[in-house]
Write a protein that holds these residues in place. Structure first.
Motif, PDB file in Angstrom:
ATOM      1  N   VAL A 286      -7.635   2.011  -1.374  1.00  0.00           N
ATOM      2  CA  VAL A 286      -6.789   2.749  -2.317  1.00  0.00           C
ATOM      3  C   VAL A 286      -5.320   2.529  -1.975  1.00  0.00           C
ATOM      4  O   VAL A 286      -4.908   2.711  -0.815  1.00  0.00           O
ATOM      5  CB  VAL A 286      -7.117   4.256  -2.290  1.00  0.00           C
ATOM      6  N   VAL A 287      -4.551   2.143  -2.971  1.00  0.00           N
ATOM      7  CA  VAL A 287      -3.118   1.906  -2.766  1.00  0.00           C
ATOM      8  C   VAL A 287      -2.327   2.685  -3.815  1.00  0.00           C
ATOM      9  O   VAL A 287      -2.818   2.952  -4.914  1.00  0.00           O
ATOM     10  CB  VAL A 287      -2.760   0.400  -2.858  1.00  0.00           C
ATOM     11  N   SER A 288      -1.109   3.054  -3.451  1.00  0.00           N
ATOM     12  CA  SER A 288      -0.190   3.653  -4.421  1.00  0.00           C
ATOM     13  C   SER A 288       0.865   2.610  -4.774  1.00  0.00           C
ATOM     14  O   SER A 288       0.804   1.473  -4.307  1.00  0.00           O
ATOM     15  CB  SER A 288       0.444   4.926  -3.853  1.00  0.00           C
ATOM     16  N   THR A 289       1.839   2.997  -5.570  1.00  0.00           N
ATOM     17  CA  THR A 289       2.738   1.997  -6.146  1.00  0.00           C
ATOM     18  C   THR A 289       4.006   1.759  -5.345  1.00  0.00           C
ATOM     19  O   THR A 289       4.792   0.885  -5.705  1.00  0.00           O
ATOM     20  CB  THR A 289       3.138   2.434  -7.569  1.00  0.00           C
ATOM     21  N   ASP A 290       4.245   2.533  -4.251  1.00  0.00           N
ATOM     22  CA  ASP A 290       5.479   2.301  -3.498  1.00  0.00           C
ATOM     23  C   ASP A 290       5.336   1.066  -2.612  1.00  0.00           C
ATOM     24  O   ASP A 290       4.253   0.738  -2.122  1.00  0.00           O
ATOM     25  CB  ASP A 290       5.843   3.528  -2.659  1.00  0.00           C
ATOM     26  N   GLN A 291       6.450   0.386  -2.386  1.00  0.00           N
ATOM     27  CA  GLN A 291       6.418  -0.904  -1.711  1.00  0.00           C
ATOM     28  C   GLN A 291       5.947  -0.801  -0.264  1.00  0.00           C
ATOM     29  O   GLN A 291       5.243  -1.675   0.227  1.00  0.00           O
ATOM     30  CB  GLN A 291       7.812  -1.553  -1.753  1.00  0.00           C
ATOM     31  N   SER A 292       6.300   0.275   0.429  1.00  0.00           N
ATOM     32  CA  SER A 292       5.887   0.401   1.828  1.00  0.00           C
ATOM     33  C   SER A 292       4.369   0.487   1.949  1.00  0.00           C
ATOM     34  O   SER A 292       3.768  -0.101   2.862  1.00  0.00           O
ATOM     35  CB  SER A 292       6.532   1.639   2.467  1.00  0.00           C
ATOM     36  N   THR A 293       3.732   1.203   1.021  1.00  0.00           N
ATOM     37  CA  THR A 293       2.268   1.293   1.041  1.00  0.00           C
ATOM     38  C   THR A 293       1.634  -0.062   0.767  1.00  0.00           C
ATOM     39  O   THR A 293       0.662  -0.452   1.419  1.00  0.00           O
ATOM     40  CB  THR A 293       1.779   2.312  -0.004  1.00  0.00           C
ATOM     41  N   ILE A 294       2.195  -0.789  -0.188  1.00  0.00           N
ATOM     42  CA  ILE A 294       1.666  -2.114  -0.518  1.00  0.00           C
ATOM     43  C   ILE A 294       1.792  -3.053   0.684  1.00  0.00           C
ATOM     44  O   ILE A 294       0.863  -3.804   1.011  1.00  0.00           O
ATOM     45  CB  ILE A 294       2.401  -2.704  -1.734  1.00  0.00           C
ATOM     46  N   THR A 330       0.736  -6.251 -11.207  1.00  0.00           N
ATOM     47  CA  THR A 330       0.962  -7.672 -10.918  1.00  0.00           C
ATOM     48  C   THR A 330       1.797  -7.840  -9.651  1.00  0.00           C
ATOM     49  O   THR A 330       1.503  -8.699  -8.812  1.00  0.00           O
ATOM     50  CB  THR A 330       1.659  -8.351 -12.109  1.00  0.00           C
ATOM     51  N   GLU A 331       2.846  -7.013  -9.510  1.00  0.00           N
ATOM     52  CA  GLU A 331       3.697  -7.100  -8.312  1.00  0.00           C
ATOM     53  C   GLU A 331       2.917  -6.715  -7.050  1.00  0.00           C
ATOM     54  O   GLU A 331       3.049  -7.363  -6.006  1.00  0.00           O
ATOM     55  CB  GLU A 331       4.903  -6.183  -8.478  1.00  0.00           C
ATOM     56  N   ALA A 332       2.103  -5.694  -7.163  1.00  0.00           N
ATOM     57  CA  ALA A 332       1.296  -5.265  -6.009  1.00  0.00           C
ATOM     58  C   ALA A 332       0.308  -6.346  -5.605  1.00  0.00           C
ATOM     59  O   ALA A 332       0.118  -6.639  -4.417  1.00  0.00           O
ATOM     60  CB  ALA A 332       0.569  -3.967  -6.334  1.00  0.00           C
ATOM     61  N   GLU A 333      -0.336  -6.977  -6.584  1.00  0.00           N
ATOM     62  CA  GLU A 333      -1.306  -8.047  -6.289  1.00  0.00           C
ATOM     63  C   GLU A 333      -0.620  -9.233  -5.626  1.00  0.00           C
ATOM     64  O   GLU A 333      -1.182  -9.847  -4.700  1.00  0.00           O
ATOM     65  CB  GLU A 333      -1.986  -8.497  -7.577  1.00  0.00           C
ATOM     66  N   ALA A 334       0.599  -9.544  -6.066  1.00  0.00           N
ATOM     67  CA  ALA A 334       1.320 -10.682  -5.493  1.00  0.00           C
ATOM     68  C   ALA A 334       1.647 -10.444  -4.028  1.00  0.00           C
ATOM     69  O   ALA A 334       1.564 -11.363  -3.204  1.00  0.00           O
ATOM     70  CB  ALA A 334       2.599 -10.934  -6.299  1.00  0.00           C
ATOM     71  N   ILE A 335       2.018  -9.226  -3.677  1.00  0.00           N
ATOM     72  CA  ILE A 335       2.345  -8.910  -2.274  1.00  0.00           C
ATOM     73  C   ILE A 335       1.087  -8.887  -1.421  1.00  0.00           C
ATOM     74  O   ILE A 335       1.040  -9.462  -0.334  1.00  0.00           O
ATOM     75  CB  ILE A 335       3.071  -7.554  -2.189  1.00  0.00           C
ATOM     76  N   MET A 336       0.032  -8.250  -1.905  1.00  0.00           N
ATOM     77  CA  MET A 336      -1.188  -8.104  -1.102  1.00  0.00           C
ATOM     78  C   MET A 336      -2.007  -9.376  -1.027  1.00  0.00           C
ATOM     79  O   MET A 336      -2.763  -9.588  -0.082  1.00  0.00           O
ATOM     80  CB  MET A 336      -2.069  -6.980  -1.676  1.00  0.00           C
ATOM     81  N   GLY A 337      -1.878 -10.233  -2.046  1.00  0.00           N
ATOM     82  CA  GLY A 337      -2.737 -11.409  -2.096  1.00  0.00           C
ATOM     83  C   GLY A 337      -4.170 -11.039  -2.376  1.00  0.00           C
ATOM     84  O   GLY A 337      -5.106 -11.708  -1.930  1.00  0.00           O
TER      85      GLY A 337
END
Length: 391
Positions: A286-294, A330-337
């Protein structure tokens, strides 16, 4: 315990002397060290059977102390017990990840807990014939683990709500939700369970008592939620006394007793939880939308892959229920891979209200988009978990 040696590393003279006197009364050979540096020298020179240390050493940080011990072949496999003067969860997590076998907090019950650990390790060597341990049940149930890289993502609430919808989709199945978040759990509060039976009380029972019949007979079924619940630790002090190997024993029994075993681990990624994640059929991240969590989630994913975990088993859920701000899917997926399989929509105050009323979202708001997504995603989780289980 004649012949066994214990190294005590503690900068507090009173504590060190008290522990040494107690251990000598139990016929241990005791070595004392007042600093981390002295402790490392003694550990490598004398190679004790066990090292008992306070991780709040003034000269060597606890994390570094553990890295040096576990990184040296002379102490790589030595049994380590942290007896900490810091009751905070951060210290506990650092020690468990760093490789301690047991973690205790200095308190009125610490000596009793220490004695129980020592008895468990060494008592069998003092008798000629000991009874065999209870057999480990074979895994049969489907194991789903809920995990997050950072607190505040709504993992426990989603765990309870997805479990309830899995139960609705599988009405003939026996489902258990176990709150393994340490040092304190929250699912009991979310579902309105106020009973005294929880992870700590169960872990303190003899292993032969906590069999499949015990769980099926004694665990509560919270009203509206349908599943049986093993509630989490009620407070940090009790949570810090739970032994890691006991948690794994309990889960092994649950796997033989239930069709679906759903574990809430939260952000408690450690040596205790890693074996459970490794045996899981599906890992709900489970992830939220803030960058630090991602970013933290990316780190968790990379670590899990180094531990041999198939990334295809990771079912990422982006939880927007508590806020609209932050990164896009899309941005979250790009960071997490990593692909995000489901996005929970923004629910405004309804998400918190359902939690406060101890009601499942699909019952409180049956026509809400979130309820439709919960139902569909629960079915997807079951299909995927079953597919990986069959491999």
């Amino acid at each position: 315990m004649v012949g066994k040696s214990i190294l005590i590393v503690d900068h507090n003279p009173s504590s060190r002397v008290f522990l040494a006197r107690h251990l000598r009364s139990k016929e241990f050979k005791v070595i004392e060290a007042p600093t981390g540096k002295d402790g490392l020298i003694a550990a490598w020179r004398d190679q004790p059977d066990l090292i008992l240390f306070d991780p709040t050493l003034p000269d060597v940080p606890g994390k570094e102390f553990l890295q040096k011990l576990r990184g040296d072949p002379r102490t790589k496999a030595t049994f380590l017990i942290a007896l900490s003067s810091d009751p905070g969860p951060a210290c506990r997590e650092t020690c468990i990840i760093g490789g301690v076998n047991e973690y205790l907090v200095k308190s009125s019950g610490a000596i009793l807990a220490l004695d129980e650990i020592l008895d468990r390790i060494y008592a069998a060597e003092e008798i000629h014939e000991s009874p065999p341990p209870p057999p480990v049940p074979e895994k049969s149930g489907t194991l789903i683990v809920f995990l997050s890289g950072k607190g505040g993502t709504g993992t426990s609430s989603l765990c309870a709500n997805f479990a309830m919808n899995i139960q609705q989709a599988q009405p003939e199945s026996h489902i258990i939700v176990a709150d393994l978040v340490l040092p304190i759990g929250s699912i009991g509060q979310i579902v309105g369970n106020h009973g005294s039976l929880n992870l700590v009380t169960v872990a303190n029972l003899p292993s032969e008592q906590t069999n499949t019949e015990y769980f099926r007979k004694n665990l509560p079924i919270p009203e509206l939620w349908k599943f049986q619940l093993l509630a989490g630790s009620p407070d940090p002090q009790q949570g810090n006394t739970v032994r890691g190997e006991r948690i794994n024993q309990i889960v092994d029994v649950l796997l033989s007793a239930y069709d679906f075993i759903i574990l809430d681990i939260g952000r408690s990624l450690s040596r205790i939880s890693l074996p459970l994640i490794q045996k899981a059929d599906l890992i709900v991240l489970v992830v939220s939308t803030d960058q630090s969590t991602i970013q933290l989630t990316k780190t968790v994913c990379e670590y899990l892959q180094t531990q041999g975990i198939d990334s295809q088993k990771i079912f990422a859920v982006l939880n927007r229920a508590v806020g609209l701000e932050g990164l896009t899917k899309t941005e979250a997926e790009a960071i997490m891979g990593l692909p995000i399989k489901t996005t929970m929509p923004y629910m405004g105050s309804n998400f918190t209200l359902a939690n406060n009323l101890n009601q499942p979202i699909t019952i409180k708001y049956p026509t809400d988009t979130a309820s439709i997504i919960l139902k569909g995603t629960a079915e997807d989780m079951v299909k995927l978990a079953k597919r990986f289980q069959a491999r």
